[in-house]
Design an enzyme around this catalytic site. Structure first.
Site, PDB file in Angstrom:
ATOM      1  N   ASP A  11       0.870  -1.174   0.000  1.00  0.00           N
ATOM      2  CA  ASP A  11       0.000   0.000   0.000  1.00  0.00           C
ATOM      3  C   ASP A  11       0.904   1.221   0.000  1.00  0.00           C
ATOM      4  O   ASP A  11       1.756   1.366   0.884  1.00  0.00           O
ATOM      5  CB  ASP A  11      -0.887   0.022   1.259  1.00  0.00           C
ATOM      6  N   ASP A 130     -13.729  -4.316  -1.668  1.00  0.00           N
ATOM      7  CA  ASP A 130     -13.601  -4.128  -0.222  1.00  0.00           C
ATOM      8  C   ASP A 130     -14.967  -4.411   0.396  1.00  0.00           C
ATOM      9  O   ASP A 130     -15.950  -3.721   0.096  1.00  0.00           O
ATOM     10  CB  ASP A 130     -13.165  -2.700   0.106  1.00  0.00           C
TER      11      ASP A 130
END
Length: 250
Positions: A11, A130
């Site tokens: 990330d 998600d």
């Protein structure tokens, strides 16, 4: 049985690798290019690189960093964050990415999935989903997990498959960063529903968690971040463990 893949996720925020818990409280985990090279040396099967603030900040993924990572490694490499068009995807693929990952932009404009598949082939199109449990129903969230959508997760993954996606990266927000284990129930439900490779993400904390997700669901990839970034589970050790458990590993 398809061989299972071990996939570190980087990330990226402001050019650095970061990691949080339940998508909050980010801490620095190092230089992405150096980490990428380390993971190749350790035997990672693929890498995923997500520019986690690109969508919120309405800016494009850092193509120059993609280029640097692409030049430094020789394994498949997925890039996501701020890819809103075929043009955005072209920039990233031309910079060296093997696949692009779309999330918020696909929910906003589902046709983008079909456009990307038509331009680059389904094998290049990863849809990141998600998901979070909301009053007993798994719902899709966007904008880095900040906004709940109207989509039920199982409806959305079916739609994604129909539109031409080649792979689903399923992140349980309830599990993210907790190290309590992958969320088996939603991972199993998604992997049973679609005929696409599913990468399980969110919650890996020990080697047994990978064994569980590979034996209790049809997921064929296990993705993790902090346990790899901070050296809690070295990839060679994880792969040896899985081989000993007779899990087919690359």
């Amino acid at each position: 049985m398809l061989k299972k893949r071990i996939i570190p996720c980087l990330d990226i925020k402001d050019g650095r690798t970061v990691k949080g818990i339940n998508f909050e409280g980010l801490r620095d985990a190092g230089d992405p290019v150096e980490l990428a090279k380390k993971y190749v040396d350790e035997g990672a099967d693929e890498l995923v690189f997500l520019d986690i603030t690109a969508t919120q900040e309405k800016r494009k993924t850092l193509a120059d960093m993609v280029k640097r990572i692409g030049e430094a490694i020789n394994i498949p490499f997925t890039v996501g964050g701020g890819i809103n068009s075929v043009e955005d995807a072209s920039i990233v693929i031309n910079a060296g990415a093997d696949k692009v990952s779309v999330n918020s932009s696909a929910v906003k404009n589902p046709q983008l999935i079909s456009e990307l598949a038509a331009q680059f082939g389904s094998q290049c199109v990863v849809v990141a989903v998600d998901t979070r449990n909301v009053n007993g129903v798994q719902k899709v969230f966007v904008s880095g997990g900040k906004i709940e959508t109207d989509w039920k997760t199982l409806d959305w993954v079916k739609k994604v498959e129909e539109l031409g996606a080649g792979e689903i990266l399923l992140t349980s927000m309830d599990g993210d960063g907790t190290k309590a284990g992958f969320k088996i129930d939603i991972t199993k439900a998604v992997a049973d529903l679609v005929n696409l490779p599913v990468i399980a993400s969110g919650g890996a904390g020990k080697k047994e968690h990978f064994y569980e997700v590979f034996t209790q669901t049809k997921a064929n990839g296990g993705l993790a971040a902090s346990i790899f970034h901070f050296g809690e589970i070295p990839i060679p050790e994880l792969k040896n463990y899985l081989k000993e458990q007779n899990i087919p590993i690359r």
